[in-house]
Motif scaffolding. Sequence first.
Motif, PDB file in Angstrom:
ATOM      1  N   MET A   1       0.329  -1.350  -0.009  1.00 51.79           N
ATOM      2  CA  MET A   1      -0.098  -0.679   0.152  1.00 51.79           C
ATOM      3  C   MET A   1       0.449   1.026  -0.080  1.00 51.79           C
ATOM      4  SD  MET A   1      -3.171  -0.918   2.020  1.00 51.79           S
ATOM      5  CE  MET A   1      -3.737   0.540   1.915  1.00 51.79           C
ATOM      6  N   ALA A   2       2.101   0.863  -0.243  1.00 53.75           N
ATOM      7  CA  ALA A   2       3.400   2.085  -0.241  1.00 53.75           C
ATOM      8  C   ALA A   2       2.311   3.479  -1.514  1.00 53.75           C
ATOM      9  CB  ALA A   2       4.467   2.036  -0.552  1.00 53.75           C
TER      10      ALA A   2
ATOM     11  N   ALA B   1       2.066   7.311  -1.261  1.00 59.08           N
ATOM     12  CA  ALA B   1       2.684   8.104  -2.108  1.00 59.08           C
ATOM     13  C   ALA B   1       2.081   8.971  -2.855  1.00 59.08           C
ATOM     14  CB  ALA B   1       3.926   7.714  -3.114  1.00 59.08           C
ATOM     15  N   SER B   2       1.036   8.409  -3.018  1.00 57.15           N
ATOM     16  CA  SER B   2       0.088   9.836  -4.404  1.00 57.15           C
ATOM     17  C   SER B   2      -0.864  10.766  -3.449  1.00 57.15           C
ATOM     18  CB  SER B   2      -1.414   8.446  -5.115  1.00 57.15           C
ATOM     19  OG  SER B   2      -1.912   7.820  -4.196  1.00 57.15           O
ATOM     20  N   ALA B   3      -1.599  10.249  -1.574  1.00 54.36           N
ATOM     21  CA  ALA B   3      -2.274  11.325  -1.529  1.00 54.36           C
ATOM     22  C   ALA B   3      -1.487  11.965  -1.225  1.00 54.36           C
ATOM     23  CB  ALA B   3      -2.782  10.249   0.290  1.00 54.36           C
TER      24      ALA B   3
ATOM     25  N   SER C   1       9.515   7.853   2.209  1.00 53.15           N
ATOM     26  CA  SER C   1       9.548   6.795   1.749  1.00 53.15           C
ATOM     27  C   SER C   1      11.181   5.972   3.172  1.00 53.15           C
ATOM     28  CB  SER C   1      10.310   6.179   0.492  1.00 53.15           C
ATOM     29  OG  SER C   1      11.658   7.186   0.200  1.00 53.15           O
ATOM     30  N   PHE C   2      11.461   6.458   3.433  1.00 52.92           N
ATOM     31  CA  PHE C   2      12.958   6.029   4.133  1.00 52.92           C
ATOM     32  C   PHE C   2      12.825   6.128   6.021  1.00 52.92           C
ATOM     33  CE2 PHE C   2      15.174   8.360   1.116  1.00 52.92           C
ATOM     34  CZ  PHE C   2      16.036   7.346   0.879  1.00 52.92           C
ATOM     35  N   ALA C   3      11.281   6.702   6.122  1.00 56.78           N
ATOM     36  CA  ALA C   3      10.505   6.593   7.669  1.00 56.78           C
ATOM     37  C   ALA C   3      10.617   4.444   8.097  1.00 56.78           C
ATOM     38  CB  ALA C   3       9.720   7.708   7.609  1.00 56.78           C
TER      39      ALA C   3
ATOM     40  N   TRP D   1       8.089   1.637   3.191  1.00 56.23           N
ATOM     41  CA  TRP D   1       7.352   2.247   2.083  1.00 56.23           C
ATOM     42  C   TRP D   1       8.729   2.605   1.559  1.00 56.23           C
ATOM     43  CZ3 TRP D   1       5.226   6.599   5.682  1.00 56.23           C
ATOM     44  CH2 TRP D   1       4.011   6.286   6.508  1.00 56.23           C
ATOM     45  N   SER D   2       9.778   2.069   1.607  1.00 54.13           N
ATOM     46  CA  SER D   2      10.917   2.223   0.678  1.00 54.13           C
ATOM     47  C   SER D   2      10.540   2.116  -1.315  1.00 54.13           C
ATOM     48  CB  SER D   2      11.423   0.955   0.808  1.00 54.13           C
ATOM     49  OG  SER D   2      12.859   0.931   0.498  1.00 54.13           O
TER      50      SER D   2
END
Length: 236
Positions: free
Chosen positions: A42-43, A47-49, A88-90, A94-95
Motif C-alpha cells: 500500500m506504499a 505516496a499519491s495521497a 519513504s525512508f521512515a 514504504w521503501s
Amino acid sequence: MAGMEFGSLTDVGRRRSANEDAFCVDENLGLYLVADGMGGHMAGEVASALAVEVFRESLTRTKNSGLAGTERMRIAMHAANRTVRGKSFANPLWSRMGTTITALLQDGSDFVIANVGDSPAYLQRNGDVALVSRLHTVAEERGVPEGGFPSSFYQHILTRSIGTRQGVDPYVAPLDIRLGDILVICSDGLSDKVEPREIMRIASFSTPKSACRQLVDIANERGGEDNITVLVMRFI
C-alpha cells in the motif's frame, strides 16, 4: 472565458484490492491533479495521497507570492518529491514508493500544465486531439519503436517519478486554453484501455460527470486490471 464545467471520478478497478490513485480538484486554487502511486504494501496509496496534499499546500502558500504559475508548479513538484522521498525512508514498508503527478493550474487568466510520470493529459480543440503532457517512460524518452513486445514492455517503465530519486525534473509549460476546449487528465488505468480519440469523443458528447462515469465503466469492461482515475474539464 466564462468558466469551466468539470467532472472527476476514481475507481479501484476489478483486479486491485486498494486504490493507489489520488486526485485533487480545488476550484479556489484553480488546481486539477491526478496522481498514480506505486510501491508494495500500500506504499503507492501513501505516496499519491501525500504528494497531492503537499502539492496543494505548496500552491496555497505561493498563491499571492507574485511568482509565475510555471514557477509555482515547479516549486510544488519539488516539494512533493522531497516529502515523498523523505517518508519513504521512515518506514521499511514504504521503501522506494513513488507516484506520478499530472496537474493543471488556472492562475488568473493563464493556465499551466505540469507532470512527472506517465499519467496523460489530452486536449481537444475543434476535433483535434493532442497530448499536452509528457510521457516519462523508456519507450518515449529513448525512442523505442511502436509495436510488438518491446514497445508494450518499455512503455510501462518510468524514467521519472515523484519520490524515487533525490531530484526531479518535471515538465512544466504554459497551456493555451480557448473557449470550447476539452481537457482530460487520467491515470494509465484509463489510457491503457481507451485510446485518446475515444476518450475525447466521449468527453465531447457527454457532460463531464457523465463522461467520467462512462470512461471508468469502459476501462473496467476491458479488464480493469489497474486503478482508474479521470478528470474531465470543458471550458465554456
